[in-house]
Motif scaffolding. Structure first.
Motif, PDB file in Angstrom:
ATOM      1  N   ILE A  64       1.327  -1.065   0.172  1.00 58.59           N
ATOM      2  CA  ILE A  64      -0.172   0.327  -0.031  1.00 58.59           C
ATOM      3  C   ILE A  64       0.706   1.109   0.101  1.00 58.59           C
ATOM      4  O   ILE A  64       0.394   1.942  -0.653  1.00 58.59           O
ATOM      5  CB  ILE A  64      -0.541  -0.026   1.125  1.00 58.59           C
ATOM      6  N   SER A  65       1.440   0.846   0.718  1.00 57.94           N
ATOM      7  CA  SER A  65       2.736   2.346   0.515  1.00 57.94           C
ATOM      8  C   SER A  65       3.928   2.591  -0.613  1.00 57.94           C
ATOM      9  O   SER A  65       3.936   3.326  -1.031  1.00 57.94           O
ATOM     10  CB  SER A  65       3.544   2.779   2.079  1.00 57.94           C
ATOM     11  N   GLN A  68       1.412   4.112  -2.949  1.00 57.80           N
ATOM     12  CA  GLN A  68       1.137   5.608  -2.660  1.00 57.80           C
ATOM     13  C   GLN A  68       2.216   6.490  -3.036  1.00 57.80           C
ATOM     14  O   GLN A  68       2.043   7.726  -3.745  1.00 57.80           O
ATOM     15  CB  GLN A  68       0.299   5.779  -1.618  1.00 57.80           C
ATOM     16  N   GLU A  69       3.050   5.832  -2.665  1.00 58.54           N
ATOM     17  CA  GLU A  69       5.071   6.688  -3.240  1.00 58.54           C
ATOM     18  C   GLU A  69       5.036   6.970  -4.582  1.00 58.54           C
ATOM     19  O   GLU A  69       5.200   7.371  -5.353  1.00 58.54           O
ATOM     20  CB  GLU A  69       5.667   5.926  -2.823  1.00 58.54           C
ATOM     21  N   PHE A  71       2.700   6.729  -6.643  1.00 59.62           N
ATOM     22  CA  PHE A  71       1.651   7.424  -7.551  1.00 59.62           C
ATOM     23  C   PHE A  71       2.182   8.888  -7.200  1.00 59.62           C
ATOM     24  O   PHE A  71       2.021  10.218  -8.226  1.00 59.62           O
ATOM     25  CB  PHE A  71       0.493   7.634  -6.879  1.00 59.62           C
ATOM     26  N   GLU A  72       3.016   9.311  -6.122  1.00 60.16           N
ATOM     27  CA  GLU A  72       3.026  10.722  -5.795  1.00 60.16           C
ATOM     28  C   GLU A  72       4.187  10.746  -6.391  1.00 60.16           C
ATOM     29  O   GLU A  72       4.507  11.853  -6.563  1.00 60.16           O
ATOM     30  CB  GLU A  72       3.343  10.999  -4.403  1.00 60.16           C
ATOM     31  N   GLU A 142      -8.628  -0.833   4.579  1.00 58.77           N
ATOM     32  CA  GLU A 142      -7.242  -0.135   4.892  1.00 58.77           C
ATOM     33  C   GLU A 142      -7.976   1.054   4.225  1.00 58.77           C
ATOM     34  O   GLU A 142      -7.138   2.909   4.327  1.00 58.77           O
ATOM     35  CB  GLU A 142      -6.203   0.367   4.244  1.00 58.77           C
ATOM     36  N   TYR A 144      -9.425   1.038   1.113  1.00 57.54           N
ATOM     37  CA  TYR A 144      -9.422   1.286  -0.733  1.00 57.54           C
ATOM     38  C   TYR A 144     -10.286   0.522  -1.052  1.00 57.54           C
ATOM     39  O   TYR A 144     -10.891  -0.456  -0.640  1.00 57.54           O
ATOM     40  CB  TYR A 144      -7.831   0.612  -0.853  1.00 57.54           C
ATOM     41  N   SER A 156      -8.642   2.927  -5.496  1.00 56.62           N
ATOM     42  CA  SER A 156      -8.415   4.610  -4.438  1.00 56.62           C
ATOM     43  C   SER A 156      -9.285   4.324  -3.695  1.00 56.62           C
ATOM     44  O   SER A 156     -10.140   3.218  -2.923  1.00 56.62           O
ATOM     45  CB  SER A 156      -9.178   5.309  -5.881  1.00 56.62           C
ATOM     46  N   LYS A 157      -8.963   5.187  -2.599  1.00 58.65           N
ATOM     47  CA  LYS A 157      -9.888   5.849  -1.311  1.00 58.65           C
ATOM     48  C   LYS A 157     -11.251   6.401  -1.894  1.00 58.65           C
ATOM     49  O   LYS A 157     -11.540   6.263  -1.391  1.00 58.65           O
ATOM     50  CB  LYS A 157      -8.688   6.371  -0.485  1.00 58.65           C
ATOM     51  N   TYR A 181      -3.563   2.829  -9.662  1.00 58.70           N
ATOM     52  CA  TYR A 181      -4.124   3.571  -8.323  1.00 58.70           C
ATOM     53  C   TYR A 181      -4.662   5.176  -9.329  1.00 58.70           C
ATOM     54  O   TYR A 181      -4.025   5.999  -9.680  1.00 58.70           O
ATOM     55  CB  TYR A 181      -2.468   4.427  -7.793  1.00 58.70           C
ATOM     56  N   GLY A 183      -5.468   9.164  -6.639  1.00 57.81           N
ATOM     57  CA  GLY A 183      -5.136   9.754  -5.695  1.00 57.81           C
ATOM     58  C   GLY A 183      -5.160  11.220  -6.591  1.00 57.81           C
ATOM     59  O   GLY A 183      -5.267  11.461  -7.729  1.00 57.81           O
TER      60      GLY A 183
END
Length: 188
Positions: A64-65, A68-69, A71-72, A142, A144, A156-157, A181, A183
């Motif tokens: 998960i991390s 997210q990373e 994506f950013e 989590e 999602y 996605s959240k 992903y 976000g």
């Protein structure tokens, strides 16, 4: 080989709630004596479940991390998914398979452990070989949501009805997988 072990560990994280339900289903009551009696009925079994839970949980949290990373920090161009029809994956069969260990596994009887292990391994092989590890309840815990489109997966959240498709919400492919992903971009 390492990729398959990772996928297997990721998939087994979806069994964490099932392990808890098996424990609860085998308790006579919520007393310390009942918990001790259950643990002592087959301590090796409970230790193995604990180890599987911890390893798969760490894999899931890392995964998960990672997305997210990714994506950013991704330099990939985002993909506009506003024209795709997003559908929630059907998990009814998985839910039925989840009910089997809760209803049948008795830690004090080795044959029930072996039968349930065989079922878990068969499902695991299916999931790993068909690359459908996103059928993971831990993602739901989590916060999602998982959607499918044309053989691809969106995580996605955002709830499907809440997704706003504009320049701030687009999908980034995670690594070279079929997983995307969604976000918010920081500069939006």
């Amino acid at each position: 080989m390492l990729s398959k072990i990772f996928k297997l560990s990721l998939f087994w994280s979806s069994y964490i709630p099932i392990f808890v339900m098996v424990f609860l289903a085998n308790l006579h009551d919520f007393s310390k004596a009942s918990i001790r009696a259950l643990l002592s009925a087959n301590l090796g079994f409970w230790i193995a479940l604990f180890v599987i839970t911890m390893l798969s949980l760490m894999t899931s949290v890392w995964w998960i991390s990672f997305f997210q990373e990714e994506f950013e920090e991704s330099s990939k161009d985002p993909i506009d998914i506003s024209i795709w029809k997003l559908e929630s994956p059907g998990i009814t069969n998985f839910l039925l398979i989840c009910a089997i260990p809760v209803l049948t596994l008795k830690p004090e009887f080795s044959p029930t452990i072996v039968v349930n292990l065989m079922i878990m391994l068969m499902v695991s092989v299916y999931v790993v070989e068909n690359n459908v590890g996103y059928y993971n309840f831990w993602l739901m815990f989590e916060g999602y949501h998982t959607y499918t489109f044309n053989g691809k997966v969106v995580i996605s959240k955002y709830k499907k009805e809440d997704m706003v498709f504009n320049n701030a919400e687009k999908a980034i492919q995670i690594g070279t997988t079929n997983i995307y992903y969604v976000g918010k971009f920081k500069n939006s």
